[in-house]
Write a protein that holds these residues in place. Structure first.
Motif, PDB file in Angstrom:
ATOM      1  N   GLU A   1       0.801  -1.215   0.000  1.00  0.00           N
ATOM      2  CA  GLU A   1       0.000   0.000   0.000  1.00  0.00           C
ATOM      3  C   GLU A   1       0.839   1.272   0.000  1.00  0.00           C
ATOM      4  OE1 GLU A   1      -3.734   1.785   2.594  1.00  0.00           O
ATOM      5  OE2 GLU A   1      -2.900  -0.162   3.090  1.00  0.00           O
ATOM      6  N   PHE A   2       1.989   1.257   0.687  1.00  0.00           N
ATOM      7  CA  PHE A   2       2.750   2.487   0.885  1.00  0.00           C
ATOM      8  C   PHE A   2       4.109   2.510   0.181  1.00  0.00           C
ATOM      9  CE2 PHE A   2      -0.159   2.144   4.477  1.00  0.00           C
ATOM     10  CZ  PHE A   2      -0.773   3.381   4.431  1.00  0.00           C
ATOM     11  N   GLY A   3       4.439   1.466  -0.543  1.00  0.00           N
ATOM     12  CA  GLY A   3       5.686   1.455  -1.306  1.00  0.00           C
ATOM     13  C   GLY A   3       6.943   1.475  -0.457  1.00  0.00           C
ATOM     14  N   THR A   4       6.934   0.725   0.636  1.00  0.00           N
ATOM     15  CA  THR A   4       8.110   0.681   1.506  1.00  0.00           C
ATOM     16  C   THR A   4       8.992  -0.529   1.233  1.00  0.00           C
ATOM     17  OG1 THR A   4       6.949  -0.554   3.226  1.00  0.00           O
ATOM     18  CG2 THR A   4       6.871   1.863   3.364  1.00  0.00           C
ATOM     19  N   GLN A   5       8.510  -1.464   0.450  1.00  0.00           N
ATOM     20  CA  GLN A   5       9.220  -2.715   0.249  1.00  0.00           C
ATOM     21  C   GLN A   5       9.860  -2.754  -1.133  1.00  0.00           C
ATOM     22  OE1 GLN A   5       9.261  -4.997   3.073  1.00  0.00           O
ATOM     23  NE2 GLN A   5       8.649  -2.956   3.718  1.00  0.00           N
ATOM     24  N   PHE A   6      11.158  -3.040  -1.123  1.00  0.00           N
ATOM     25  CA  PHE A   6      11.946  -3.111  -2.342  1.00  0.00           C
ATOM     26  C   PHE A   6      12.555  -4.497  -2.437  1.00  0.00           C
ATOM     27  CE2 PHE A   6      11.839   1.396  -3.203  1.00  0.00           C
ATOM     28  CZ  PHE A   6      11.583   1.949  -1.952  1.00  0.00           C
ATOM     29  N   ILE A   7      12.982  -4.848  -3.619  1.00  0.00           N
ATOM     30  CA  ILE A   7      13.644  -6.129  -3.823  1.00  0.00           C
ATOM     31  C   ILE A   7      14.934  -5.896  -4.589  1.00  0.00           C
ATOM     32  CG2 ILE A   7      12.400  -6.662  -5.957  1.00  0.00           C
ATOM     33  CD1 ILE A   7      12.349  -9.613  -4.867  1.00  0.00           C
ATOM     34  N   LEU A   8      15.938  -6.631  -4.219  1.00  0.00           N
ATOM     35  CA  LEU A   8      17.217  -6.575  -4.901  1.00  0.00           C
ATOM     36  C   LEU A   8      17.178  -7.607  -6.016  1.00  0.00           C
ATOM     37  CD1 LEU A   8      20.075  -5.451  -5.060  1.00  0.00           C
ATOM     38  CD2 LEU A   8      20.756  -7.146  -3.361  1.00  0.00           C
ATOM     39  N   SER A   9      17.182  -7.144  -7.256  1.00  0.00           N
ATOM     40  CA  SER A   9      17.132  -8.043  -8.409  1.00  0.00           C
ATOM     41  C   SER A   9      18.433  -7.924  -9.203  1.00  0.00           C
ATOM     42  CB  SER A   9      15.936  -7.686  -9.298  1.00  0.00           C
ATOM     43  OG  SER A   9      16.173  -6.460  -9.971  1.00  0.00           O
TER      44      SER A   9
END
Length: 192
Positions: A128-136
Protein backbone atom coordinates in the motif's frame (compact mmCIF):
# COMPACT_ATOMS: atom_id res chain seq x y z
CA UNK A 1 4.74 9.96 22.36
CA UNK A 2 6.47 10.16 25.68
CA UNK A 3 10.03 11.12 26.59
CA UNK A 4 9.98 9.53 30.06
CA UNK A 5 12.02 6.56 31.20
CA UNK A 6 10.60 3.28 29.80
CA UNK A 7 8.68 1.01 32.14
CA UNK A 8 10.83 -2.01 31.21
CA UNK A 9 14.46 -1.05 30.58
CA UNK A 10 15.40 -4.74 30.88
CA UNK A 11 13.23 -5.59 27.86
CA UNK A 12 14.63 -2.55 26.07
CA UNK A 13 18.20 -3.80 26.47
CA UNK A 14 17.23 -7.29 25.30
CA UNK A 15 15.40 -6.05 22.18
CA UNK A 16 18.18 -3.64 21.22
CA UNK A 17 20.88 -6.32 21.57
CA UNK A 18 18.92 -8.80 19.44
CA UNK A 19 18.20 -6.25 16.72
CA UNK A 20 21.81 -5.04 16.59
CA UNK A 21 23.11 -8.59 16.20
CA UNK A 22 20.56 -9.30 13.47
CA UNK A 23 21.44 -6.08 11.62
CA UNK A 24 25.13 -6.99 11.67
CA UNK A 25 24.32 -10.42 10.17
CA UNK A 26 22.15 -8.88 7.44
CA UNK A 27 24.92 -6.42 6.56
CA UNK A 28 27.39 -9.31 6.30
CA UNK A 29 24.94 -11.21 4.13
CA UNK A 30 24.59 -8.28 1.74
CA UNK A 31 28.38 -8.10 1.50
CA UNK A 32 28.45 -11.87 0.76
CA UNK A 33 30.55 -12.54 3.87
CA UNK A 34 28.54 -15.50 5.16
CA UNK A 35 28.83 -19.15 4.23
CA UNK A 36 25.86 -21.54 4.11
CA UNK A 37 26.22 -22.52 7.76
CA UNK A 38 26.31 -18.89 8.89
CA UNK A 39 23.26 -18.13 6.72
CA UNK A 40 21.40 -20.96 8.42
CA UNK A 41 22.42 -19.69 11.84
CA UNK A 42 21.14 -16.27 10.87
CA UNK A 43 17.74 -17.68 9.93
CA UNK A 44 17.67 -19.57 13.21
CA UNK A 45 18.57 -16.37 15.10
CA UNK A 46 15.77 -14.46 13.32
CA UNK A 47 13.36 -17.21 14.40
CA UNK A 48 14.66 -17.02 17.98
CA UNK A 49 14.31 -13.22 17.94
CA UNK A 50 10.70 -13.56 16.79
CA UNK A 51 10.12 -16.02 19.64
CA UNK A 52 11.41 -13.46 22.15
CA UNK A 53 9.20 -10.74 20.66
CA UNK A 54 6.22 -13.12 20.63
CA UNK A 55 6.78 -13.76 24.37
CA UNK A 56 6.93 -10.01 25.05
CA UNK A 57 3.72 -9.43 23.10
CA UNK A 58 1.98 -12.25 24.98
CA UNK A 59 3.25 -11.16 28.39
CA UNK A 60 2.18 -7.54 27.93
CA UNK A 61 -0.77 -7.87 25.55
CA UNK A 62 0.47 -4.91 23.54
CA UNK A 63 3.22 -3.72 21.26
CA UNK A 64 6.47 -2.84 23.09
CA UNK A 65 6.18 0.84 22.33
CA UNK A 66 7.81 3.98 23.64
CA UNK A 67 6.17 3.84 27.07
CA UNK A 68 7.10 0.22 27.74
CA UNK A 69 10.62 0.03 26.27
CA UNK A 70 11.55 3.47 24.88
CA UNK A 71 11.99 4.60 21.27
CA UNK A 72 15.22 2.71 20.50
CA UNK A 73 13.87 -0.61 21.74
CA UNK A 74 10.51 0.00 20.05
CA UNK A 75 12.46 0.42 16.81
CA UNK A 76 14.35 -2.79 17.59
CA UNK A 77 11.07 -4.66 18.14
CA UNK A 78 9.81 -3.33 14.82
CA UNK A 79 12.98 -4.53 13.08
CA UNK A 80 12.58 -8.00 14.60
CA UNK A 81 8.95 -8.21 13.45
CA UNK A 82 9.85 -6.85 10.01
CA UNK A 83 12.41 -9.61 9.52
CA UNK A 84 10.16 -12.44 10.76
CA UNK A 85 9.28 -13.38 7.18
CA UNK A 86 9.31 -17.11 7.95
CA UNK A 87 6.50 -16.60 10.46
CA UNK A 88 3.71 -14.86 8.54
CA UNK A 89 1.01 -15.41 11.19
CA UNK A 90 3.22 -13.84 13.84
CA UNK A 91 4.13 -10.98 11.50
CA UNK A 92 0.43 -10.25 10.84
CA UNK A 93 -0.39 -10.33 14.56
CA UNK A 94 2.56 -8.02 15.29
CA UNK A 95 1.30 -5.59 12.63
CA UNK A 96 -2.12 -5.48 14.31
CA UNK A 97 -0.59 -4.72 17.71
CA UNK A 98 1.79 -2.17 16.23
CA UNK A 99 -1.11 -0.37 14.55
CA UNK A 100 -2.90 -0.16 17.89
CA UNK A 101 0.26 1.27 19.42
CA UNK A 102 0.44 3.89 16.66
CA UNK A 103 -3.20 4.80 17.30
CA UNK A 104 -2.34 5.22 21.00
CA UNK A 105 0.56 7.53 20.04
CA UNK A 106 3.05 5.01 21.42
CA UNK A 107 4.90 4.14 18.18
CA UNK A 108 5.71 5.89 14.89
CA UNK A 109 3.23 5.40 12.06
CA UNK A 110 6.15 4.74 9.71
CA UNK A 111 6.95 1.54 11.61
CA UNK A 112 3.43 0.20 11.12
CA UNK A 113 3.43 1.26 7.46
CA UNK A 114 6.61 -0.72 6.75
CA UNK A 115 5.39 -3.80 8.63
CA UNK A 116 1.94 -3.58 7.01
CA UNK A 117 3.52 -3.46 3.54
CA UNK A 118 5.84 -6.34 4.42
CA UNK A 119 2.88 -8.47 5.51
CA UNK A 120 1.08 -7.68 2.25
CA UNK A 121 4.12 -8.56 0.11
CA UNK A 122 4.74 -11.78 2.05
CA UNK A 123 1.08 -12.65 1.41
CA UNK A 124 1.72 -12.05 -2.32
CA UNK A 125 -0.49 -8.95 -2.32
CA UNK A 126 0.42 -5.50 -3.61
CA UNK A 127 1.79 -3.20 -0.93
CA UNK A 128 0.00 0.00 0.00
CA UNK A 129 2.75 2.49 0.88
CA UNK A 130 5.69 1.45 -1.31
CA UNK A 131 8.11 0.68 1.51
CA UNK A 132 9.22 -2.72 0.25
CA UNK A 133 11.95 -3.11 -2.34
CA UNK A 134 13.64 -6.13 -3.82
CA UNK A 135 17.22 -6.57 -4.90
CA UNK A 136 17.13 -8.04 -8.41
CA UNK A 137 19.69 -8.61 -11.15
CA UNK A 138 19.07 -5.05 -12.40
CA UNK A 139 19.30 -3.44 -8.96
CA UNK A 140 16.80 -2.23 -6.39
CA UNK A 141 13.18 -2.29 -7.53
CA UNK A 142 9.91 -1.40 -5.85
CA UNK A 143 7.74 -4.42 -5.04
CA UNK A 144 4.23 -4.32 -6.59
CA UNK A 145 2.06 -1.45 -5.34
CA UNK A 146 -1.70 -1.05 -5.14
CA UNK A 147 -2.95 2.03 -7.03
CA UNK A 148 0.52 3.34 -7.95
CA UNK A 149 -0.80 6.70 -9.19
CA UNK A 150 -1.84 7.63 -5.63
CA UNK A 151 1.25 6.16 -3.96
CA UNK A 152 3.09 9.39 -3.14
CA UNK A 153 -0.12 10.88 -1.76
CA UNK A 154 -0.56 7.89 0.59
CA UNK A 155 3.11 8.11 1.58
CA UNK A 156 2.80 11.81 2.39
CA UNK A 157 -0.25 11.04 4.54
CA UNK A 158 1.89 8.92 6.87
CA UNK A 159 4.96 11.14 6.84
CA UNK A 160 7.02 9.27 4.24
CA UNK A 161 8.97 11.02 1.46
CA UNK A 162 8.07 10.56 -2.22
CA UNK A 163 8.89 7.15 -3.69
CA UNK A 164 11.74 8.48 -5.85
CA UNK A 165 13.48 9.93 -2.79
CA UNK A 166 13.02 6.69 -0.82
CA UNK A 167 14.36 4.62 -3.71
CA UNK A 168 17.51 6.75 -3.91
CA UNK A 169 18.05 6.41 -0.14
CA UNK A 170 17.71 2.63 -0.35
CA UNK A 171 20.17 2.49 -3.25
CA UNK A 172 22.67 4.66 -1.35
CA UNK A 173 22.28 2.54 1.81
CA UNK A 174 22.86 -0.65 -0.16
CA UNK A 175 25.97 0.81 -1.82
CA UNK A 176 27.42 1.89 1.54
CA UNK A 177 26.64 -1.46 3.16
CA UNK A 178 28.28 -3.38 0.35
CA UNK A 179 31.33 -1.18 0.86
CA UNK A 180 31.25 -2.04 4.57
CA UNK A 181 30.65 1.54 5.68
CA UNK A 182 27.30 1.13 7.38
CA UNK A 183 25.23 -1.42 9.25
CA UNK A 184 21.89 0.12 10.18
CA UNK A 185 19.31 -1.51 12.41
CA UNK A 186 16.98 -1.94 9.46
CA UNK A 187 19.00 -3.19 6.52
CA UNK A 188 16.67 -2.73 3.55
CA UNK A 189 12.95 -3.07 3.78
CA UNK A 190 11.92 -5.89 1.48
CA UNK A 191 15.46 -7.12 0.79
CA UNK A 192 16.49 -8.79 4.01
Amino acid sequence: MTNTEPLRPDLARELIALAEQAAARRAQRLRNELDAIQLGRGRHADHANAKVLRRILADHGCWPGHRLVGPDAARAAWSIALHSDDEPDFQRAAAVLLRRSVQADDAPAQHWVHLHDRVLINNRDAQEFGTQFILSAVGIELCPVREPTALDERRAGVGLPPTAVALEKVRARLASMKAGQDSPTVVLAGVA
